[in-house]
Design an enzyme around this catalytic site. Structure first.
Site, PDB file in Angstrom:
ATOM      1  N   THR A   1      82.665  23.269  38.722  1.00 49.52           N
ATOM      2  CA  THR A   1      82.333  24.084  37.581  1.00 49.52           C
ATOM      3  C   THR A   1      81.250  24.768  37.764  1.00 49.52           C
ATOM      4  OG1 THR A   1      83.618  22.549  36.337  1.00 49.52           O
ATOM      5  CG2 THR A   1      82.026  24.112  35.091  1.00 49.52           C
TER       6      THR A   1
ATOM      7  N   GLU B   1      77.531   9.168  34.527  1.00 51.16           N
ATOM      8  CA  GLU B   1      77.371   8.535  33.474  1.00 51.16           C
ATOM      9  C   GLU B   1      76.863   8.973  32.335  1.00 51.16           C
ATOM     10  OE1 GLU B   1      74.616   4.645  32.742  1.00 51.16           O
ATOM     11  OE2 GLU B   1      76.073   4.214  34.364  1.00 51.16           O
TER      12      GLU B   1
ATOM     13  N   GLU C   1      85.374  13.970  34.345  1.00 56.44           N
ATOM     14  CA  GLU C   1      84.360  12.895  34.566  1.00 56.44           C
ATOM     15  C   GLU C   1      85.094  11.679  34.464  1.00 56.44           C
ATOM     16  OE1 GLU C   1      81.714  14.099  35.567  1.00 56.44           O
ATOM     17  OE2 GLU C   1      81.319  15.671  34.158  1.00 56.44           O
TER      18      GLU C   1
END
Length: 401
Positions: free
Chosen positions: A162, A256, A379
């Site tokens: 991205t 995370e 993710e």
């Protein structure tokens, strides 16, 4: 909608930031998002506006020119931006992850060199782990860095960047066997490199090529690309943290907080879908009354609103856990899993409420219906989140028999 997704305990500064962002979204993003998305056009004017608001430096410490805000503040801003157009939140997210990794793991020279310009938005960040032959299996990375004198030579192909074209700094995870004997666990022989490049497509620096945008079903506007390294030479001081072999842990730390971001995006898209659904239900009439007066639609609206509230609460909890300095992989995994799944369900319910008009490109829900699936895989897929959650639960509730 003022009633849903409220966050208790915010400071006056946090409330002021969120109010400013929400106003920007309502005035500058929502009115143009669908048109830009249908043209797959990069939202330069919107990005410039966010830069003026200081959002590219929201979590960068004040000593480097940022606002020094918390992950919670950032996540709530992302939620608002995704409510307007999810692609814009993606533009900020990858930049934020690279800045976070630099702040947490970079050498002092790296922080001094990059963070002030990242806070100003002069440098835009992207990061890369995935490759064409792997998805969530990071241990299978084949891209490699080999030491050659005072430099490293990088070769390999990366996938799903991205901001791959518009960025000027890319954090790339590759294998680096130097100093790691044969048989070393894969995650202990990986290194994150900081690659500076020119924005654009084609050969953006010697040995580095960004082929072009990948055509996607949704998540348009933002550029998603490949990255090809063919004899790319980097000095040793572009190893994140200055030491090889730590890249896997650095990237996982970034991912995370990225999962909290994806949860926030899911919350924002779900909120917008609910707004569109409840508004349309009061405007559309069948059998002599607004469809909102039919019990079946009220049940659907009730379920949608409850899911919006639940996802928001879990996202806020995960962000606050990270801000407290505690380990939050369990909470982040839960929040990402629930928010993305609920987002898909709320969007589909809003789509159903719109009936045939939901299938028309004239209605905003059509765009949301194509955007929501990206959150199911970004993710880490739902299955990966379940693995993380399950393993952590077994650690926490280990049977002492």
């Amino acid at each position: 909608m003022a009633r849903l997704a409220q966050t208790a305990g915010l400071t006056d500064i946090q409330q002021e930031i969120l109010s400013t962002v929400r106003d920007f979204v309502d005035k500058e993003i929502i009115p143009v998002a669908t048109e830009l998305e249908h043209r797959d056009e990069y939202p330069q004017a919107i990005v410039d506006g966010l830069r003026e608001l200081g959002l590219f430096g929201l979590m960068i410490p004040e000593e480097y020119g940022g606002l020094g805000e918390s992950l919670l503040t950032y996540a709530l801003c992302v939620e608002e931006i995704a409510r307007g157009w999810m692609s814009v939140s993606g533009i900020i997210n990858t930049h934020f992850i690279v800045a976070y990794m630099l702040k947490q793991h970079g050498t002092q020279e790296q922080k001094d060199h990059f963070l002030p310009r990242m806070a100003a938005g002069d440098i835009r960040g992207a990061f890369s782990m995935s490759e064409p032959g792997l998805g969530s299996d990071v241990s299978a990375i084949t891209s490699k860095a080999v030491k050659d004198g005072e430099e490293y030579v990088l070769n390999g192909q990366k996938m799903w960047l991205t901001n791959g074209g518009t960025s000027s700094l890319v954090a790339v995870l590759v294998r680096s066997d130097e100093g790691h004997p044969e048989g070393t666990a894969p995650h202990k022989s990986m290194t994150t490199f900081l690659i500076e490049k020119e924005p654009g497509f084609g050969e953006v620096r010697p040995g580095l090529t960004i082929p072009g945008k990948i055509e996607k079903m949704g998540y348009k506007g933002v550029d998603t690309t490949e990255l090809i390294m063919d004899g790319l030479r980097l000095p040793a001081d572009r190893v994140l943290g200055g030491v090889t072999g730590r890249g896997f842990y650095q990237m996982m730390d970034g991912v995370e907080v990225g999962r909290v971001n994806v949860a926030a995006r899911g919350c924002g898209v779900a909120q917008r879908a609910f707004e569109l659904g409840i508004q349309y239900a009061q405007q559309r009439h069948t059998f002599g009354k607004a469809i909102a007066q039919h019990q079946a639609i009220q049940f659907k609206l009730a379920e949608m609103a409850t899911k919006v509230e639940a996802a928001h609460a879990m996202m806020v909890n995960a962000a606050r856990k990270k801000d407290s300095g505690e380990r939050n992989d369990l909470e982040a995994g839960m929040a990402k899993y629930l928010a993305s799944e609920y987002c898909k369900e709320v969007v589909e319910d809003a789509f159903r409420i719109h009936g045939g008009y939901g299938f028309s490109k004239e209605y905003e829900i059509e765009r949301l219906y194509r955007e929501a699936p990206m959150l199911l895989i970004g993710e880490g897929t739902a299955e990966i989140q379940k693995m993380i959650i399950g393993r952590r639960l077994l650690e926490e509730y280990r049977f002492q028999g």
